[in-house]
Motif scaffolding. Structure first.
Motif, PDB file in Angstrom:
ATOM      1  N   ARG A  86       0.876  -1.179   0.000  1.00 28.29           N
ATOM      2  CA  ARG A  86       0.000   0.000   0.000  1.00 28.29           C
ATOM      3  C   ARG A  86       0.915   1.232   0.000  1.00 28.29           C
ATOM      4  O   ARG A  86       1.794   1.339   0.866  1.00 28.29           O
ATOM      5  N   PHE A  87       0.728   2.136  -0.969  1.00 29.56           N
ATOM      6  CA  PHE A  87       1.615   3.294  -1.121  1.00 29.56           C
ATOM      7  C   PHE A  87       1.125   4.412  -0.210  1.00 29.56           C
ATOM      8  O   PHE A  87       0.364   5.299  -0.612  1.00 29.56           O
ATOM      9  N   VAL A  88       1.545   4.312   1.044  1.00 30.46           N
ATOM     10  CA  VAL A  88       1.182   5.281   2.087  1.00 30.46           C
ATOM     11  C   VAL A  88       2.479   5.642   2.815  1.00 30.46           C
ATOM     12  O   VAL A  88       3.550   5.133   2.457  1.00 30.46           O
ATOM     13  N   ALA A  89       2.375   6.500   3.834  1.00 35.23           N
ATOM     14  CA  ALA A  89       3.584   6.901   4.570  1.00 35.23           C
ATOM     15  C   ALA A  89       4.230   5.681   5.233  1.00 35.23           C
ATOM     16  O   ALA A  89       3.548   4.712   5.584  1.00 35.23           O
ATOM     17  N   ALA A  90       5.539   5.765   5.430  1.00 35.40           N
ATOM     18  CA  ALA A  90       6.300   4.619   5.950  1.00 35.40           C
ATOM     19  C   ALA A  90       5.785   4.138   7.308  1.00 35.40           C
ATOM     20  O   ALA A  90       5.855   2.947   7.611  1.00 35.40           O
ATOM     21  N   ASP A 143      -0.097   2.461   9.575  1.00 41.49           N
ATOM     22  CA  ASP A 143      -0.443   1.090   9.987  1.00 41.49           C
ATOM     23  C   ASP A 143      -0.913   0.233   8.820  1.00 41.49           C
ATOM     24  O   ASP A 143      -0.939  -0.984   8.921  1.00 41.49           O
ATOM     25  N   ASP A 144      -1.333   0.876   7.726  1.00 43.37           N
ATOM     26  CA  ASP A 144      -1.795   0.132   6.553  1.00 43.37           C
ATOM     27  C   ASP A 144      -0.666  -0.557   5.786  1.00 43.37           C
ATOM     28  O   ASP A 144      -0.924  -1.416   4.957  1.00 43.37           O
ATOM     29  N   ARG A 145       0.578  -0.149   6.029  1.00 46.94           N
ATOM     30  CA  ARG A 145       1.683  -0.735   5.252  1.00 46.94           C
ATOM     31  C   ARG A 145       1.768  -2.238   5.492  1.00 46.94           C
ATOM     32  O   ARG A 145       1.830  -2.688   6.649  1.00 46.94           O
ATOM     33  N   ASN A 146       1.807  -3.009   4.423  1.00 49.45           N
ATOM     34  CA  ASN A 146       2.031  -4.450   4.580  1.00 49.45           C
ATOM     35  C   ASN A 146       3.339  -4.700   5.317  1.00 49.45           C
ATOM     36  O   ASN A 146       3.434  -5.599   6.165  1.00 49.45           O
ATOM     37  N   LYS A 168       4.793  -2.831   7.524  1.00 55.92           N
ATOM     38  CA  LYS A 168       4.688  -2.536   8.969  1.00 55.92           C
ATOM     39  C   LYS A 168       4.013  -3.706   9.683  1.00 55.92           C
ATOM     40  O   LYS A 168       4.424  -4.114  10.766  1.00 55.92           O
ATOM     41  N   GLN A 169       2.975  -4.245   9.045  1.00 60.89           N
ATOM     42  CA  GLN A 169       2.280  -5.390   9.655  1.00 60.89           C
ATOM     43  C   GLN A 169       3.215  -6.601   9.745  1.00 60.89           C
ATOM     44  O   GLN A 169       3.249  -7.304  10.742  1.00 60.89           O
ATOM     45  N   GLU A 214       4.257  -8.509  13.137  1.00 66.82           N
ATOM     46  CA  GLU A 214       3.890  -9.920  13.348  1.00 66.82           C
ATOM     47  C   GLU A 214       5.112 -10.834  13.451  1.00 66.82           C
ATOM     48  O   GLU A 214       5.049 -11.890  14.061  1.00 66.82           O
ATOM     49  N   PHE A 215       6.212 -10.456  12.766  1.00 66.62           N
ATOM     50  CA  PHE A 215       7.260 -11.452  12.585  1.00 66.62           C
ATOM     51  C   PHE A 215       8.673 -10.864  12.484  1.00 66.62           C
ATOM     52  O   PHE A 215       9.568 -11.232  13.244  1.00 66.62           O
ATOM     53  N   LEU A 216       8.861  -9.916  11.553  1.00 65.47           N
ATOM     54  CA  LEU A 216      10.230  -9.524  11.213  1.00 65.47           C
ATOM     55  C   LEU A 216      10.955  -8.852  12.368  1.00 65.47           C
ATOM     56  O   LEU A 216      12.143  -9.115  12.599  1.00 65.47           O
ATOM     57  N   ASP A 217      10.247  -7.987  13.140  1.00 66.77           N
ATOM     58  CA  ASP A 217      10.924  -7.297  14.248  1.00 66.77           C
ATOM     59  C   ASP A 217      11.478  -8.300  15.258  1.00 66.77           C
ATOM     60  O   ASP A 217      12.587  -8.119  15.776  1.00 66.77           O
ATOM     61  N   ALA A 218      10.712  -9.358  15.508  1.00 65.22           N
ATOM     62  CA  ALA A 218      11.184 -10.358  16.478  1.00 65.22           C
ATOM     63  C   ALA A 218      12.455 -11.032  15.964  1.00 65.22           C
ATOM     64  O   ALA A 218      13.397 -11.280  16.724  1.00 65.22           O
ATOM     65  N   MET A 219      12.492 -11.305  14.650  1.00 65.72           N
ATOM     66  CA  MET A 219      13.685 -11.951  14.080  1.00 65.72           C
ATOM     67  C   MET A 219      14.892 -11.012  14.143  1.00 65.72           C
ATOM     68  O   MET A 219      16.020 -11.444  14.376  1.00 65.72           O
TER      69      MET A 219
END
Ligand SMILES: O=C(O)[C@H](O)[C@@H](O)[C@H](O)[C@H](O)COP(=O)(O)O
Length: 263
Positions: A78-82, A85-88, A90-91, A95-100
């Protein structure tokens, strides 16, 4: 087109667990190939995509995966600000990447987010359709350049994953919009200005880029997707059912009984 294989799972949770297990096993298989240095995966947003992230994190196979050699891309964004919350992306991070990353397993430099909209809300509101198209085209070209600089002149993903919308869209390729028909093999990423699924501005991999993937996996669940799956399976390359264009060196659809109920 490659022949489609279809696997039907009993429910959305088992489907997500199966996609996660397949992802981790496939990463292991690919990294075991002689001479291979990395694996490149495009992940997807949406309900089923987020369920898969949850299962990837929970799987014991994740600990046995060499994430330092795995690169993460997106099939659409989704082409929105970085920080929207709508950014794929960011989600996926939540859900996953930050923990890794926090665990020191996945280097931040392995994450290849699609560009975000850097304009102010006033600039976005004041832009003409032509100006918006030009902004999207520049962002699409930037992502294409990143793909080419990381993966060479003929970039191909190892695994490309997609959810499916109730209207049979996949990535950000929507019924009746022109992007699904883009067949120039040199155009790997495209902008979308009028997505029927909010938000309206998006970036997406094109059909030719997706088709180059070694493993293309399309997954969706629940009876609300049954019509979409039936349409996608009814005939290949139907612009009113964009997921019928999904292709790859392997093409695998993974659905649950609800989504399969109209086949
Ligand atoms: O940005 C997006 O919205 C997605 O990348 C999109 O292609 C999604 O995967 C499907 O719409 C399925 O989403 P749901 O599973 O939430 O219906």
């Amino acid at each position: 087109m490659t022949n489609r294989k279809t696997i039907i799972y009993p429910n959305p949770t088992v489907l997500a667990q199966a996609v996660a297990a397949r992802t981790l096993l496939t990463i292991g298989d690919l990294l075991a190939e002689p001479g291979r240095t990395r694996v490149d995966i495009a992940v997807t947003g949406g309900t089923d995509g987020n369920r898969v992230f949850h299962e990837l994190l929970a799987s014991p196979l994740s600990e046995a995966t060499d994430w330092s050699r795995v690169h993460i891309w997106w099939g659409d964004e989704r082409f929105v600000a970085a920080d929207d919350d709508d950014r794929n992306a960011k989600q996926a991070r939540g859900e996953f990447l930050d923990a890794m990353i926090d665990d020191g397993l996945l280097p931040e430099s392995n994450i290849h987010e699609m560009p975000a909209d850097t304009r102010t809300p006033d600039e976005i509101a004041a832009a003409s359709p032509e100006e918006t198209d030009a902004v999207l085209a520049r962002a699409a070209a930037d992502y294409q350049r990143e793909l080419e600089s990381e993966l060479g002149d003929d970039p191909a993903l190892d695994i490309a994953m997609f959810g499916v919308g109730p209207d049979a869209h996949f990535a950000s390729l929507f019924p009746g919009l022109p992007q699904v028909r883009l067949d120039d093999p040199h155009v790997l990423v495209a902008g979308v200005r009028d997505s029927p699924k909010p938000p309206p501005l998006r970036l997406t991999l094109t059909v030719p880029m997706i088709a180059r993937s070694r493993h293309t996996w399309v997954f969706t669940s629940e009876a609300r997707k049954a019509e979409a799956v039936a349409k996608a399976f009814a005939e290949p390359r139907n612009p009113m059912a964009p997921s019928s264009y999904a292709d790859g060196r392997e093409l695998l659809w993974m659905i649950d009984e609800g989504a399969a109920s109209k086949l």
